[in-house]
Design an enzyme around this catalytic site. Sequence first.
Site, PDB file in Angstrom:
ATOM      1  N   LYS A   1       0.837  -1.214   0.000  1.00 30.18           N
ATOM      2  CA  LYS A   1       0.000   0.000   0.000  1.00 30.18           C
ATOM      3  C   LYS A   1       0.869   1.260   0.000  1.00 30.18           C
ATOM      4  O   LYS A   1       0.631   2.207  -0.760  1.00 30.18           O
ATOM      5  CB  LYS A   1      -0.898  -0.019   1.240  1.00 30.18           C
ATOM      6  CG  LYS A   1      -1.635   1.263   1.501  1.00 30.18           C
ATOM      7  CD  LYS A   1      -2.704   1.486   0.465  1.00 30.18           C
ATOM      8  CE  LYS A   1      -3.283   2.884   0.569  1.00 30.18           C
ATOM      9  NZ  LYS A   1      -4.373   3.103  -0.343  1.00 30.18           N
TER      10      LYS A   1
ATOM     11  N   CYS B   1      -4.024  10.617   1.154  1.00 30.49           N
ATOM     12  CA  CYS B   1      -3.214   9.404   1.029  1.00 30.49           C
ATOM     13  C   CYS B   1      -1.834   9.682   0.459  1.00 30.49           C
ATOM     14  O   CYS B   1      -0.826   9.384   1.081  1.00 30.49           O
ATOM     15  CB  CYS B   1      -3.949   8.414   0.129  1.00 30.49           C
ATOM     16  SG  CYS B   1      -5.646   8.202   0.644  1.00 30.49           S
TER      17      CYS B   1
END
Length: 432
Positions: free
Chosen positions: A224, A278
């Site tokens: 991720k 993010c």
Amino acid sequence: MTLSKIDNPGRSRSFQTISVIGLGYIGLPTAAALASRQKHVIGVDINQHTVDVINRGEVHIVEPELDSLVKNAVEQGYLRAVTRPEPADAFLIAVPTPFKDGHQPDMAFVEQAALSLAPVLKKGDLIILESTSPVGATEKMAEWLAQQRPDLRFPQQETQNPDVNIAYCPERVLPGKVMVELIKNDRVIGGMTRQCSLRASELYNVFLLGECVITTCRTAEMCKLTENSFRDVNIAFANELSMICDAQGINVWELIRLANRHPRVNILQPGPGVGGHCIAVDPWFIVSQHPDLARLIYTAREVNDHKPFWVVDKVKAALADCLTVTGKRAADIKIACFGLAFKPNIDDLRESPAVEVTQLIADWHAGETWAIEPNVTRLPAMLADKVTLQPLEYALAHADLLVMLVDHTQFKLIPSQQIAQNWVVDTKGVWR
Ligand code: SAJ
């Protein structure tokens, strides 16, 4: 390895009740996707207002298709929200993981979620952490749980047949396309053991069309962080090029278009900086664990974080020129900032470089600063007392200096002959 639906039939009946902890922009869509497959979903959120809104069948975040899915799920009795965890067969944790001072990951919400669900855990349950986390977070969470529940055997204690299975499975959906990508994107499944991965895959196959790809929890955590760091580094490259091209008098968008005709070159687009929750955050999780090794990732963050200041310097230079040419006072000059969202065609202003640029301009400029943002009706608090929200046509007709910050479709459709201003700072190459 890839797990096909034949290895793992998926539409399993073993998860009757699923709890999703954290009903934000990942948790709520996931809860809605599970509920739409006739699973009983208990959504947990510490915010009473969020819980009340969802229990009325409404949503507190804007995302295409989410409102109708939540409405149906609540009306049909498959989704309800509460503030404290209740017993369930699986717990999916999707709480925020911001960073603290010094860009250190803040795992307090994950810890709080783990401690709050520990009392209702039972033998056979599955726990999945979805929140973006530093490497080792899943094992840490398993330790917190084991301390709370010495009566249960966890995967770090009993690898063959633990009482509770634990996995890390990052979300990878793009804001604005969440409901589509949630179902279509492949899932990286990082179980603490292989059995944990298989159980987690079984849960995702309740709604997933993409594939479940199994790995370890540490690799899944790093995967991720890698995906978003990859994007950050590549955007930094485009942003750095834009500043070099500006100094050279070269049109960076033409340059990128030309370079991208090479079969192995694919440069991203420059802009006013990198926003969202993010891409501007996750690379720091790698840097914080490896400050000496993550040199490129660190520099990319610096380049992207610096870009709003570079844009403001361009606006200052344009204003100085405007004053010289027109003989006007700065107080008489109206600067119009086009776009506030963190990317095109959304209404999300959080962590937006466009908001940062607009704020910096308003703090410094003696005259009026306007914002043109067709996706919102109200300005965020930090802009409310110094910036005016103006309609597009009014700004085009009355502003002296235009600053293009977000390439919303409405802005791209403005014919160039309608732009009469002599002073334009265009960070997205829309009005070139
Ligand atoms: N941006 C550029 N130039 C580009 C592309 C993007 O300046 O060429 C800027 C955008 O304007 C925005 C920022 O980058 O300010 C981030 O936008 P984005 O569209 O790249 O990504 P997010 O933050 O909306 O979603 C990302 C996605 N990650 C990747 O594409 C690798 C998404 O799949 C993740 O699920 C999401 O982060 C997340 O939650 O981590």
